[in-house]
Design a protein around this motif. Structure first.
Motif, PDB file in Angstrom:
ATOM      1  N   ALA A   1       0.832  -1.208   0.000  1.00  0.00           N
ATOM      2  CA  ALA A   1       0.000   0.000   0.000  1.00  0.00           C
ATOM      3  C   ALA A   1       0.870   1.263   0.000  1.00  0.00           C
ATOM      4  O   ALA A   1       0.584   2.226  -0.724  1.00  0.00           O
ATOM      5  CB  ALA A   1      -0.935  -0.001   1.204  1.00  0.00           C
ATOM      6  N   LEU A   2       1.939   1.266   0.776  1.00  0.00           N
ATOM      7  CA  LEU A   2       2.832   2.424   0.802  1.00  0.00           C
ATOM      8  C   LEU A   2       3.560   2.618  -0.522  1.00  0.00           C
ATOM      9  O   LEU A   2       3.711   3.746  -0.999  1.00  0.00           O
ATOM     10  CB  LEU A   2       3.839   2.292   1.940  1.00  0.00           C
ATOM     11  N   LEU A   3       4.006   1.522  -1.126  1.00  0.00           N
ATOM     12  CA  LEU A   3       4.675   1.634  -2.418  1.00  0.00           C
ATOM     13  C   LEU A   3       3.713   2.097  -3.514  1.00  0.00           C
ATOM     14  O   LEU A   3       4.107   2.845  -4.413  1.00  0.00           O
ATOM     15  CB  LEU A   3       5.318   0.307  -2.800  1.00  0.00           C
TER      16      LEU A   3
ATOM     17  N   ARG B   1       3.404   5.795  -3.010  1.00  0.00           N
ATOM     18  CA  ARG B   1       4.629   6.464  -3.460  1.00  0.00           C
ATOM     19  C   ARG B   1       4.695   6.515  -4.982  1.00  0.00           C
ATOM     20  O   ARG B   1       5.061   7.532  -5.567  1.00  0.00           O
ATOM     21  CB  ARG B   1       5.840   5.733  -2.911  1.00  0.00           C
ATOM     22  N   GLN B   2       4.330   5.423  -5.637  1.00  0.00           N
ATOM     23  CA  GLN B   2       4.338   5.387  -7.095  1.00  0.00           C
ATOM     24  C   GLN B   2       3.351   6.399  -7.665  1.00  0.00           C
ATOM     25  O   GLN B   2       3.640   7.077  -8.636  1.00  0.00           O
ATOM     26  CB  GLN B   2       3.994   3.980  -7.590  1.00  0.00           C
TER      27      GLN B   2
ATOM     28  N   VAL C   1      -5.257   8.864  -7.753  1.00  0.00           N
ATOM     29  CA  VAL C   1      -5.829   9.135  -6.431  1.00  0.00           C
ATOM     30  C   VAL C   1      -6.873   8.077  -6.078  1.00  0.00           C
ATOM     31  O   VAL C   1      -6.915   7.584  -4.946  1.00  0.00           O
ATOM     32  CB  VAL C   1      -6.435  10.552  -6.387  1.00  0.00           C
ATOM     33  N   ILE C   2      -7.684   7.703  -7.048  1.00  0.00           N
ATOM     34  CA  ILE C   2      -8.709   6.677  -6.800  1.00  0.00           C
ATOM     35  C   ILE C   2      -8.048   5.337  -6.491  1.00  0.00           C
ATOM     36  O   ILE C   2      -8.458   4.631  -5.563  1.00  0.00           O
ATOM     37  CB  ILE C   2      -9.665   6.567  -8.003  1.00  0.00           C
ATOM     38  N   ALA C   3      -7.009   4.980  -7.256  1.00  0.00           N
ATOM     39  CA  ALA C   3      -6.313   3.712  -7.016  1.00  0.00           C
ATOM     40  C   ALA C   3      -5.664   3.690  -5.635  1.00  0.00           C
ATOM     41  O   ALA C   3      -5.728   2.680  -4.925  1.00  0.00           O
ATOM     42  CB  ALA C   3      -5.271   3.474  -8.105  1.00  0.00           C
ATOM     43  N   VAL C   4      -5.059   4.800  -5.234  1.00  0.00           N
ATOM     44  CA  VAL C   4      -4.444   4.862  -3.904  1.00  0.00           C
ATOM     45  C   VAL C   4      -5.512   4.794  -2.811  1.00  0.00           C
ATOM     46  O   VAL C   4      -5.335   4.103  -1.803  1.00  0.00           O
ATOM     47  CB  VAL C   4      -3.574   6.132  -3.758  1.00  0.00           C
TER      48      VAL C   4
END
Length: 103
Positions: A30-32, A35-36, A47-50
Motif C-alpha cells: 500500500a505504501l509503495l 509512493r508510485q 488518487v482513486i487507485a491509492v
C-alpha cells in the motif's frame, strides 16, 4: 490414554506471526502504491487507485487484527469462511489497485 486438554504447542504463535508478516507485506504494498502514484504525478485515476488500496489495506488490517486477537485464547475458534474470503478479497484487491497505479 486420552488427552485431557488441547496442547497446541507453538502453532498459535506461528499463526500469529504469519498474520503479522502478511499484514506487514500488505502495508508495504500500500505504501509503495502511494509512493508510485505521487512520483508519477497526481491524477484522478491515481488518487482513486491509492484510495482503494488504502481501503483494501484497512479491510485486511481489520480481519488480521481480529484473527491475531482471537488466537490469544486457550482454544482459538477457526477462521470463519466470511473472514477468510474477506482477507483473500482484500489481498487480491490490493494487488490490483497497486498494479493500477503503475499504468
Amino acid at each position: 490414554m486420552t488427552a485431557v486438554g488441547r496442547d497446541p504447542g507453538l502453532q498459535p504463535e506461528r499463526t500469529r506471526l504469519a498474520w503479522r508478516r502478511t499484514t506487514l507485506s500488505c502495508t508495504v504494498v500500500a505504501l509503495l502504491a502511494g509512493r508510485q502514484a505521487l512520483d508519477s504525478g497526481v491524477s484522478g485515476a491515481g488518487v482513486i487507485a491509492v484510495a482503494l488500496s488504502l481501503l483494501a489495506w484497512l479491510g485486511f488490517l481489520g480481519v488480521a487484527h481480529r484473527r491475531v486477537t482471537g488466537l490469544g485464547t486457550a482454544e482459538p475458534v477457526p477462521l470463519s469462511p466470511r473472514r477468510a474470503l474477506t482477507a483473500a478479497a482484500c489481498t487480491v484487491a490490493l494487488a490490483v489497485f497497486a498494479a493500477a497505479t503503475l499504468f
